[in-house]
Design a protein around this motif. Structure first.
Motif, PDB file in Angstrom:
ATOM      1  N   PRO A   1       1.902  -0.092  -7.812  1.00  0.00           N
ATOM      2  CA  PRO A   1       2.619  -1.051  -8.664  1.00  0.00           C
ATOM      3  C   PRO A   1       1.689  -1.858  -9.561  1.00  0.00           C
TER       4      PRO A   1
ATOM      5  N   ARG B   1       0.808  -1.230   0.000  1.00  0.00           N
ATOM      6  CA  ARG B   1       0.000   0.000   0.000  1.00  0.00           C
ATOM      7  C   ARG B   1       0.843   1.284   0.000  1.00  0.00           C
ATOM      8  N   PRO B   2       1.722   1.423  -0.987  1.00  0.00           N
ATOM      9  CA  PRO B   2       2.485   2.681  -1.073  1.00  0.00           C
ATOM     10  C   PRO B   2       1.577   3.883  -1.314  1.00  0.00           C
TER      11      PRO B   2
ATOM     12  N   ILE C   1      -5.269   2.542  -9.741  1.00  0.00           N
ATOM     13  CA  ILE C   1      -5.909   3.821  -9.382  1.00  0.00           C
ATOM     14  C   ILE C   1      -6.265   4.613 -10.642  1.00  0.00           C
TER      15      ILE C   1
HETATM   16  S1  SF4 Z   1      -4.248   1.084  -5.058  1.00  0.00           S
HETATM   17 FE1  SF4 Z   1      -2.340   0.141  -5.727  1.00  0.00          FE
HETATM   18  S2  SF4 Z   1      -0.828   0.717  -4.172  1.00  0.00           S
HETATM   19 FE2  SF4 Z   1      -2.843   1.083  -3.305  1.00  0.00          FE
HETATM   20  S3  SF4 Z   1      -3.359  -0.780  -2.179  1.00  0.00           S
HETATM   21 FE3  SF4 Z   1      -4.242  -0.998  -4.236  1.00  0.00          FE
HETATM   22  S4  SF4 Z   1      -2.707  -2.025  -5.442  1.00  0.00           S
HETATM   23 FE4  SF4 Z   1      -1.678  -1.296  -3.601  1.00  0.00          FE
END
Ligand code: SF4
Ligand code: SF4
Length: 407
Positions: free
Chosen positions: A176, A143-144, A180
């Motif tokens: 990654p 969760r970056p 989003i």
């Molecule tokens: S949005 Fe991307 S970075 Fe954020 S939790 Fe989901 S997969 Fe991981």
């Protein structure tokens, strides 16, 4: 428990010893600081600040809609002496800003800053929200996105809290798995026109790429007479390199026959990045340097934004742009009362967004994490902390010397 944070006096100088807030009766101390430091230093009107080059605008964020934070930020920065508070063009957000301003003025009878609403003429980075479905994320993702979000808009193990997301895009860049999406939107012209007719809205800012005069014209025409009673119209745009001046002239010619107030050009250096670090402010300063020396630009005050932070004034000083006056141009601001026709500052001032929200937001989030949705003035120790943070930033432009008032 006593709380202490480092104190920065005027021009960001770090003091030797951190302040111990348990020594102060918070609200009385706040009132005393504002009366001694801010009130004697702020001009009688925001127009005077523009002319002197010490105009300061707080940017709440064109897409930021957390009403409690907006209300508390408006309270703190009104007390810190800003000239204008810029917010999303939403009735509830405008109400929150005005509530914060009036709460500040109930504490100390300070001048009311102008309230500005921001709209866009087309797709724009400031008018977007990130979005993702947390159920669609791989379980082992570190969760970056959550860690990089400057607005605490991504919930632990959850998705994006829309009202806190202001579209900076940092989460998009670090995901990654490319989960989003950015949802862009354009503010509705009719709703904007209705807001502009309110007595508690003083100014409008149009965000534009500057590349499409036709969409700019469409928005300006659509606003019709709703701009008639405004005190200021601002245009926020990026550096368009060789075509910057021609774009400004094209936009000004669209507004010229129906603008009844002063106008301002917001030089958007590196959008939504002031909280990243010292270097973020360079683009805005380079943009200011370029426009300050351009001779054929249309009339209007020049103000920096985009990457602005505690280092911005230092950069302006190095370029000899800080509160440097222009040659007297009596016809340039003919809408200003003749008594104010004095030499104008080359750069009218600075707008602070992400950096301003970050330094005070730290205090506000500590209040909220302990007390839930709360009015910052009900927590004097934290109010004092927030005021000191905001004065250190606003004071770089307003030239406050808060050091001796506090120690
Ligand atoms: S949005 Fe991307 S970075 Fe954020 S939790 Fe989901 S997969 Fe991981
Ligand atoms: S990182 Fe920026 S774009 Fe992403 S959720 Fe946070 S505020 Fe919104």
């Amino acid at each position: 428990m006593a709380m202490s944070i480092p104190c920065y006096a005027s021009f960001g100088t770090k003091l030797q010893d951190p302040l111990n807030y348990s020594n102060y009766n918070g609200v009385e101390k706040v009132k005393s600081i504002i009366k001694k430091t801010v009130i004697p230093s702020v001009g009688s009107s925001p127009v005077e600040s523009l002319q002197k080059g010490n105009w300061v605008k707080l940017i709440c964020g064109a897409s930021f809609e957390d009403l409690v934070d907006i209300r508390n930020l408006s309270l703190v920065y009104t007390l810190a002496g800003v000239d204008c508070i810029d917010c999303a063009a939403e009735a509830s957000v405008v109400n929150a800003v005005n509530e914060g301003i009036e709460a500040a003025r109930a504490l100390v009878p300070i001048r009311r800053p102008w309230v500005m609403i921001s709209v866009n003429d087309d797709e724009d980075l400031h008018f977007r929200k990130a979005e993702f479905d947390p159920d669609d994320c791989p379980r082992d993702c570190m969760r970056p996105c959550e860690k990089v979000c400057p607005a605490n808009a991504i919930l632990q193990k959850g998705g994006v809290l829309a009202e806190r997301c202001y579209g900076c895009g940092r989460c998009l860049a670090v995901c990654p798995y490319d989960k989003i999406r950015a949802i862009t939107y354009v503010r509705d012209v009719i709703a904007t026109a209705e807001l502009l007719e309110r007595d508690d809205v003083d100014a409008l800012e149009i965000h534009t790429s500057g590349r499409e005069p036709s969409v700019f014209r469409e928005l300006w025409t659509g606003l019709g007479n709703s701009t008639a009673n405004l005190k200021l119209v601002a245009v926020s745009f990026p550096d368009l390199r060789g075509s910057t001046i021609s774009a400004m002239n094209a936009m000004y010619s669209i507004m010229e026959s129906s603008i009844h107030c002063i106008n301002l050009w917001q030089l958007d250096g590196r959008p939504m990045s002031g909280d990243i670090g010292r270097g973020a402010t360079r683009d805005a300063i380079a943009f200011a340097r370029k426009l300050a020396s351009a001779g054929d630009k249309p009339k209007g005050f020049l103000q920096l934004a985009g990457g602005t932070n505690i280092h911005t004034v230092e950069g302006l000083k190095k370029e000899r742009l800080f509160q440097t006056t222009t040659i007297h141009e009596p016809s340039r601001y003919e809408t200003i009362p003749s008594t104010l026709h004095s030499p104008n500052a080359l750069i009218a001032g600075v707008a602070f967004g992400g950096y301003a929200r970050k330094i005070v937001g730290r205090v506000l989030s500590s209040v909220q994490s302990h007390h839930g949705l709360a009015r910052v003035e009900d927590f004097p120790e934290q109010l004092l902390q927030a005021i000191i943070e905001s004065l250190a930033l606003v004071g770089t432009v307003k030239c406050y010397n808060i050091q001796k008032q506090i120690i």
